[in-house]
Write a protein that holds these residues in place. Structure first.
Motif, PDB file in Angstrom:
ATOM      1  N   SER A   9       5.519 -11.312  -7.846  1.00  0.00           N
ATOM      2  CA  SER A   9       4.853 -10.905  -7.931  1.00  0.00           C
ATOM      3  C   SER A   9       5.505  -9.019  -8.424  1.00  0.00           C
ATOM      4  O   SER A   9       7.578  -9.349  -7.890  1.00  0.00           O
ATOM      5  N   LEU A  10       4.606  -7.730  -8.524  1.00  0.00           N
ATOM      6  CA  LEU A  10       5.863  -7.378  -8.740  1.00  0.00           C
ATOM      7  C   LEU A  10       6.732  -6.776  -7.921  1.00  0.00           C
ATOM      8  O   LEU A  10       7.595  -5.784  -8.407  1.00  0.00           O
ATOM      9  N   MET A  11       6.366  -6.429  -6.785  1.00  0.00           N
ATOM     10  CA  MET A  11       7.300  -6.559  -5.629  1.00  0.00           C
ATOM     11  C   MET A  11       8.697  -6.960  -5.536  1.00  0.00           C
ATOM     12  O   MET A  11       9.903  -6.535  -4.939  1.00  0.00           O
ATOM     13  N   ASP A  12       8.053  -8.499  -6.074  1.00  0.00           N
ATOM     14  CA  ASP A  12       9.257  -8.860  -5.577  1.00  0.00           C
ATOM     15  C   ASP A  12      10.442  -8.146  -6.793  1.00  0.00           C
ATOM     16  O   ASP A  12      11.620  -8.537  -7.103  1.00  0.00           O
ATOM     17  N   ALA A  94      -3.471  -4.191  -7.365  1.00  0.00           N
ATOM     18  CA  ALA A  94      -3.916  -3.359  -7.120  1.00  0.00           C
ATOM     19  C   ALA A  94      -3.280  -1.617  -6.548  1.00  0.00           C
ATOM     20  O   ALA A  94      -3.527  -0.577  -7.671  1.00  0.00           O
ATOM     21  N   THR A  95      -2.390  -2.075  -5.578  1.00  0.00           N
ATOM     22  CA  THR A  95      -2.194  -1.193  -5.163  1.00  0.00           C
ATOM     23  C   THR A  95      -0.486  -1.597  -4.712  1.00  0.00           C
ATOM     24  O   THR A  95      -0.499  -2.373  -4.079  1.00  0.00           O
ATOM     25  N   GLU A 130       5.071  12.331   2.612  1.00  0.00           N
ATOM     26  CA  GLU A 130       5.251  12.224   1.225  1.00  0.00           C
ATOM     27  C   GLU A 130       4.499  10.260   0.902  1.00  0.00           C
ATOM     28  O   GLU A 130       5.045   9.418   1.722  1.00  0.00           O
ATOM     29  N   LYS A 131       3.372  10.168   0.747  1.00  0.00           N
ATOM     30  CA  LYS A 131       2.864   9.048   0.219  1.00  0.00           C
ATOM     31  C   LYS A 131       3.973   8.387  -0.996  1.00  0.00           C
ATOM     32  O   LYS A 131       4.313   8.771  -2.143  1.00  0.00           O
ATOM     33  N   ALA A 132       4.520   6.678  -1.021  1.00  0.00           N
ATOM     34  CA  ALA A 132       4.904   6.961  -1.672  1.00  0.00           C
ATOM     35  C   ALA A 132       4.187   5.447  -2.468  1.00  0.00           C
ATOM     36  O   ALA A 132       4.210   4.291  -2.287  1.00  0.00           O
ATOM     37  N   SER A 133       3.141   5.135  -2.685  1.00  0.00           N
ATOM     38  CA  SER A 133       2.232   4.268  -2.910  1.00  0.00           C
ATOM     39  C   SER A 133       1.283   4.656  -3.889  1.00  0.00           C
ATOM     40  O   SER A 133       0.792   5.949  -4.490  1.00  0.00           O
ATOM     41  N   TYR A 134       0.794   3.513  -5.056  1.00  0.00           N
ATOM     42  CA  TYR A 134       0.419   3.994  -6.552  1.00  0.00           C
ATOM     43  C   TYR A 134      -0.402   2.639  -6.642  1.00  0.00           C
ATOM     44  O   TYR A 134      -0.719   2.565  -5.828  1.00  0.00           O
ATOM     45  N   GLU A 135      -1.794   3.789  -7.230  1.00  0.00           N
ATOM     46  CA  GLU A 135      -3.418   2.691  -7.871  1.00  0.00           C
ATOM     47  C   GLU A 135      -2.261   2.767  -9.086  1.00  0.00           C
ATOM     48  O   GLU A 135      -2.554   3.300  -9.665  1.00  0.00           O
TER      49      GLU A 135
END
Length: 152
Positions: A9-12, A94-95, A130-135
């Motif tokens: 995954s991209l997170m990996d 997607a997120t 503050e958010k650290a999340s992206y779509e």
């Protein structure tokens, strides 16, 4: 993460990039910090340039975010040093939540004393609100087996 196929995954990928890595050369300490050596000897550091050779220190590095950009662009390394295409499939959600890669207040406190003066003025870590999340907005993908050929 393998280069000859498989998937991740991209997170990996981001966690491997941000992970702790030993700074060494042939399994020997390779970091020479004149300020650290002077502090150990009881002398005052003088902003870097020391004239005598100092003890090499075992150290590590990692990457953490102190603040987040409004727009995040991620580019993955798709070819290795021998210019061979890396064939690992990377799943992109997607997120994407990057909270695990954010600098905590404790880490920020420990890091601040080692920063150069231009970095000391930056505010970090970011506020917990503050958010650290992206779509996901878009993906550009290379089709082809070499750097010299293919299409995006």
């Amino acid at each position: 993460l393998g280069i000859n196929g498989g998937s991740c995954s991209l997170m990996d990928c981001l966690q491997k990039f941000a992970g702790v890595e030993a700074m060494e050369e042939d399994f020997h300490p390779s970091y020479d910090c004149s300020d650290c050596a002077k502090a150990a000897e009881g002398e005052a550091p003088e902003n870097g340039n020391a004239k005598k050779k100092h003890k090499m220190y075992a150290t590590s590095k990692s990457w953490l975010c102190g603040s987040m950009p409004k727009l995040l662009t991620v580019q993955l390394k798709r070819f290795n040093r021998k210019l061979q295409k890396i064939k690992t499939k990377v799943a992109v959600p997607a997120t994407l939540d990057l909270s695990d890669l954010m600098m905590t207040p404790d880490i920020a406190k420990n890091v601040r004393e080692h920063l150069k003066s231009e970095c000391e003025k930056q505010e970090f870590p970011i506020s917990p609100d503050e958010k650290a999340s992206y779509e996901l907005f878009g993906i550009v993908q290379h089709h082809g087996s070499t750097l010299q050929g293919g299409h995006y």
